[in-house]
Design a protein around this motif. Structure first.
Motif, PDB file in Angstrom:
ATOM      1  N   MET A 262       0.854  -1.182   0.000  1.00  0.00           N
ATOM      2  CA  MET A 262       0.000   0.000   0.000  1.00  0.00           C
ATOM      3  C   MET A 262       0.895   1.238   0.000  1.00  0.00           C
ATOM      4  O   MET A 262       1.881   1.292   0.730  1.00  0.00           O
ATOM      5  CB  MET A 262      -0.915   0.032   1.231  1.00  0.00           C
ATOM      6  N   SER A 359     -10.827   2.149  -6.888  1.00  0.00           N
ATOM      7  CA  SER A 359      -9.892   1.684  -5.862  1.00  0.00           C
ATOM      8  C   SER A 359     -10.084   0.184  -5.639  1.00  0.00           C
ATOM      9  O   SER A 359     -11.158  -0.258  -5.232  1.00  0.00           O
ATOM     10  CB  SER A 359     -10.127   2.447  -4.561  1.00  0.00           C
ATOM     11  N   CYS A 360      -9.049  -0.600  -5.926  1.00  0.00           N
ATOM     12  CA  CYS A 360      -9.129  -2.067  -5.855  1.00  0.00           C
ATOM     13  C   CYS A 360      -8.017  -2.621  -4.965  1.00  0.00           C
ATOM     14  O   CYS A 360      -7.004  -1.961  -4.715  1.00  0.00           O
ATOM     15  CB  CYS A 360      -9.009  -2.674  -7.244  1.00  0.00           C
ATOM     16  N   HIS A 361      -8.226  -3.848  -4.499  1.00  0.00           N
ATOM     17  CA  HIS A 361      -7.236  -4.513  -3.653  1.00  0.00           C
ATOM     18  C   HIS A 361      -7.117  -5.967  -4.079  1.00  0.00           C
ATOM     19  O   HIS A 361      -8.126  -6.623  -4.349  1.00  0.00           O
ATOM     20  CB  HIS A 361      -7.638  -4.446  -2.174  1.00  0.00           C
ATOM     21  N   ASN A 363      -4.825  -9.595  -3.029  1.00  0.00           N
ATOM     22  CA  ASN A 363      -3.942 -10.205  -2.050  1.00  0.00           C
ATOM     23  C   ASN A 363      -2.749 -10.869  -2.745  1.00  0.00           C
ATOM     24  O   ASN A 363      -2.636 -12.087  -2.804  1.00  0.00           O
ATOM     25  CB  ASN A 363      -4.717 -11.216  -1.205  1.00  0.00           C
ATOM     26  N   ARG A 376      -0.669  -4.121  -3.528  1.00  0.00           N
ATOM     27  CA  ARG A 376      -1.922  -4.765  -3.129  1.00  0.00           C
ATOM     28  C   ARG A 376      -3.106  -3.809  -3.221  1.00  0.00           C
ATOM     29  O   ARG A 376      -4.235  -4.238  -3.449  1.00  0.00           O
ATOM     30  CB  ARG A 376      -1.803  -5.304  -1.704  1.00  0.00           C
ATOM     31  N   GLY A 377      -2.856  -2.535  -3.004  1.00  0.00           N
ATOM     32  CA  GLY A 377      -3.907  -1.528  -3.123  1.00  0.00           C
ATOM     33  C   GLY A 377      -3.582  -0.603  -4.270  1.00  0.00           C
ATOM     34  O   GLY A 377      -2.483  -0.053  -4.340  1.00  0.00           O
TER      35      GLY A 377
END
Length: 635
Positions: A262, A359-361, A363, A376-377
């Motif tokens: 991040m 805005s996406c995440h 793993n 990751r973000g």
């Protein structure tokens, strides 16, 4: 007799059991000397394998991509042989060719050191000079397992035990070294001359953190010494341009362990981010996109309907609330379908171009994270075009035109298009995939772009185009994408009323130009080595004083520039002016303005450009005109 057909369409008859080496020799001795392998009816084979029937062939040399891959695979084997000769107790595990080079993973109690790499590389050169023949052998599986266990190569034995019983195992022998491999390989070790060992790393056996940690040695290998030196020069330049190093020097962003993957954007970095966002937003408006915003946290049920939960589950972050499983969205497309489905849509509403700075995440594994390039973000310049089938071509042409404009404005005019077709794991029928792939191929051809096949790399719901940029030092970066999707609208029950009064499924085109802001900014930093063009630079100017007498005038110059939309700062500190100039040069401020008594009297400024020792005195009025024009954001 058998009939051999060459790539140019010419044919020649040979005796049965002719080899690739025989065929190459019949063409020319020089070709036979550089030949590495042969392609027979589309399959790569060793040069000494007999050809027993009519076939189409191609001689593979170091100039071919396949030849370069063989060189790198051979280099991995030579490295493994060198390590075994130097350190007999080491176990060799897996060693493939990779982009720009190769690696091999070794099991050894004592850690390798950088000095060991020099010793191993010297031994590799010795093995190359030995001109050891590389010979394929076929073994019974159980016999091969027993052999590798006997010589204490238990990792190799484990790999072979996983192969179905009764299957023939191919091993390759060079000198006293023997390795499990499908091949093909070059005829001898002397073909591999231009290589260098690069670095050490750790790697878990079979990529599983529950398994033993191995030692990985990376190397690079090329067709000749010039290519090797060109690559090493590029690597040296890439290290200077590393966005993580420059990002720290320019105070753009940082990352820390408490938020892995991040980004913490600092003032200058966030200014750069917003410049890019505003530019993209302007392009979207001019191209008739609507902009939307969708939730970051969405119930698991939507991802199950879309198919992402099944195909993408390991990459989805989740949170539980009131006995519900919520997912941090890894992409925006299912949410955009929800907006499309809200209210009745008509064929007159198509094409509907829906954009979001989403805005996406995801793993991603901690080992794969890399500065801004793998996070990751992230935020995508994402959009989905809902259209009818007969609009696919026109929308693709329009998108490619827009993408080309954007890349040009950011300084990228050289890009390649890859066509990624159906993956092994996918949704939908073969008939649907045939339709989607044919539609996309026709569209990209209509857009005037040639493409190369990127086999099996499509999304699970449709084929895609990948746009690969080449940067200032020759590296490739995959950023933009365009995907044709017949499946998601069906899964999420999207429809519109056609001119016939009946419901129809829209086609969904998933598209991105810069991809993610994080990755794109990382690429931009490395492309420009932090020296951004004036319109992109977070800080475009600084006004410096020589003595305190000029403070008031310097402040007025700074205000005048700010009033015409320029971004900059004022430095009236007591430091010597040469110190200030060096300070802001290191911060890569494009325009350094120096004012003293003379400039104050003449209503002028001394202008120094980043990277130049030349200082030019011009009137403040002319400076305002020049910089305002130069800093104008591309339309």
């Amino acid at each position: 007799m058998i009939n051999i057909i060459f790539p140019d369409g010419n044919a020649k008859e040979f005796e049965n059991n002719v080899t690739g080496f025989d065929i190459a020799s019949s063409i020319s001795i020089s070709l036979a000397k550089i030949a590495l392998a042969i392609e027979v009816d589309g399959e790569l084979k060793d040069l000494n394998i007999p050809i027993t029937k009519d076939a189409k062939i191609r001689i593979i040399t170091p100039k071919d991509p396949e030849g370069l891959e063989i060189i790198r695979h051979d280099a991995a084997h030579i490295m493994a042989e060198a390590v075994k000769e130097l350190y007999p107790d080491v176990q060799v595990t897996i060693g493939p060719a990779i982009e720009n080079g190769f690696y091999y993973d070794f099991a050894r109690n004592e850690p390798f050191t950088p000095d060991d790499l020099l010793i191993i590389e010297a031994k590799m050169r010795e093995i190359s000079k030995r001109d050891e023949k590389i010979v394929r052998e076929e073994w019974d599986r159980d016999e091969a397992v027993a052999f590798f266990k006997k010589i204490n190569e238990h990792y190799k034995a484990e790999l072979i035990e996983a192969i179905p019983a009764g299957q023939v195992i191919s091993l390759y022998r060079q000198g006293e070294f023997i390795d499990l491999c499908r091949g093909p390989h070059a005829p001898s070790t002397s073909k591999i001359k231009a290589f260098k060992l690069m670095k050490l790393a750790g790697a878990y056996w079979r990529g599983d953190s529950k398994n033993q940690m191995l030692q990985r040695i990376y190397g690079t290998a090329w067709a000749d010494e010039k290519q090797l030196q060109d690559y090493l020069t590029m690597i040296e330049e890439a290290e200077k341009r590393d966005h993580r190093k420059i990002g720290k020097e320019l105070n753009l962003f940082h990352l820390q362990e408490e938020a892995p993957g991040m980004v913490f954007w600092h003032e200058q970095g966030w200014t750069l981010y917003r410049i890019i966002e505003d530019y993209i937003r302007g392009k979207l408006q001019k191209n008739n996109y609507i902009e939307v915003k969708t939730p970051v946290l969405v119930d698991r049920s939507l991802w199950e309907k879309s198919g992402h939960w099944e195909k993408f589950r390991e990459h989805i972050f989740t949170s539980e609330s009131e006995e519900k499983v919520m997912a941090l969205k890894p992409m925006n497309c299912p949410c955009h379908v929800q907006i499309f489905n809200y209210g009745l849509k008509s064929y007159r509403d198509l094409p509907l171009r829906m954009a979001e700075f989403g805005s996406c995440h995801r793993n991603e594994s901690s080992g794969s994270l890399h500065g801004l390039l793998r996070v990751r973000g992230f935020v995508q310049d994402d959009a989905h075009i809902f259209c009818s089938e007969d609009m696919i071509t026109s929308e693709t042409v329009a998108f490619c035109k827009l993408l080309k404009e954007v890349y040009h404005d950011f300084g990228f005019d050289d890009f390649q298009v890859k066509f990624s077709d159906r993956p092994d794991v996918r949704a939908g029928t073969d008939e649907t995939w045939d339709k989607a792939e044919n539609s996309l191929k026709e569209a990209v051809i209509a857009a005037g772009h040639e493409f190369v096949l990127n086999k099996g790399e499509g999304a699970f719901y449709g084929p895609k185009l990948e746009f690969v940029l080449k940067d200032a030092i020759g590296r490739d970066w995959q950023l933009g994408t365009l995907q044709v999707d017949f499946i998601l609208p069906e899964r999420l029950d999207a429809s519109y009323i056609g001119s016939d009064g009946h419901k129809h499924r829209p086609v969904m085109l998933h598209r991105a130009i810069i991809g993610t802001f994080e990755r794109f900014i990382g690429v931009l930093i490395e492309q420009h080595a932090g020296k951004f063009p004036l319109w992109l630079s977070p800080s475009q100017f600084v006004v410096l004083t020589i003595t305190s007498d000029g403070d008031e005038y310097a402040a007025s110059v700074c205000k005048a520039l700010s009033d015409v939309g320029m971004r900059g700062t004022l430095d009236i500190s007591s430091e010597k002016v040469n110190y200030k100039i060096r300070k802001y040069s290191l911060l890569k401020v494009p325009v350094i303005l120096v004012v003293g008594k003379q400039e104050m009297q003449d209503n002028s400024v001394s202008v120094r450009r980043l990277g130049s020792d030349e200082q030019v005195v011009i009137s403040l009025e002319q400076l305002l005109k020049d910089l305002h024009t130069e800093a104008k954001v591309p339309c």
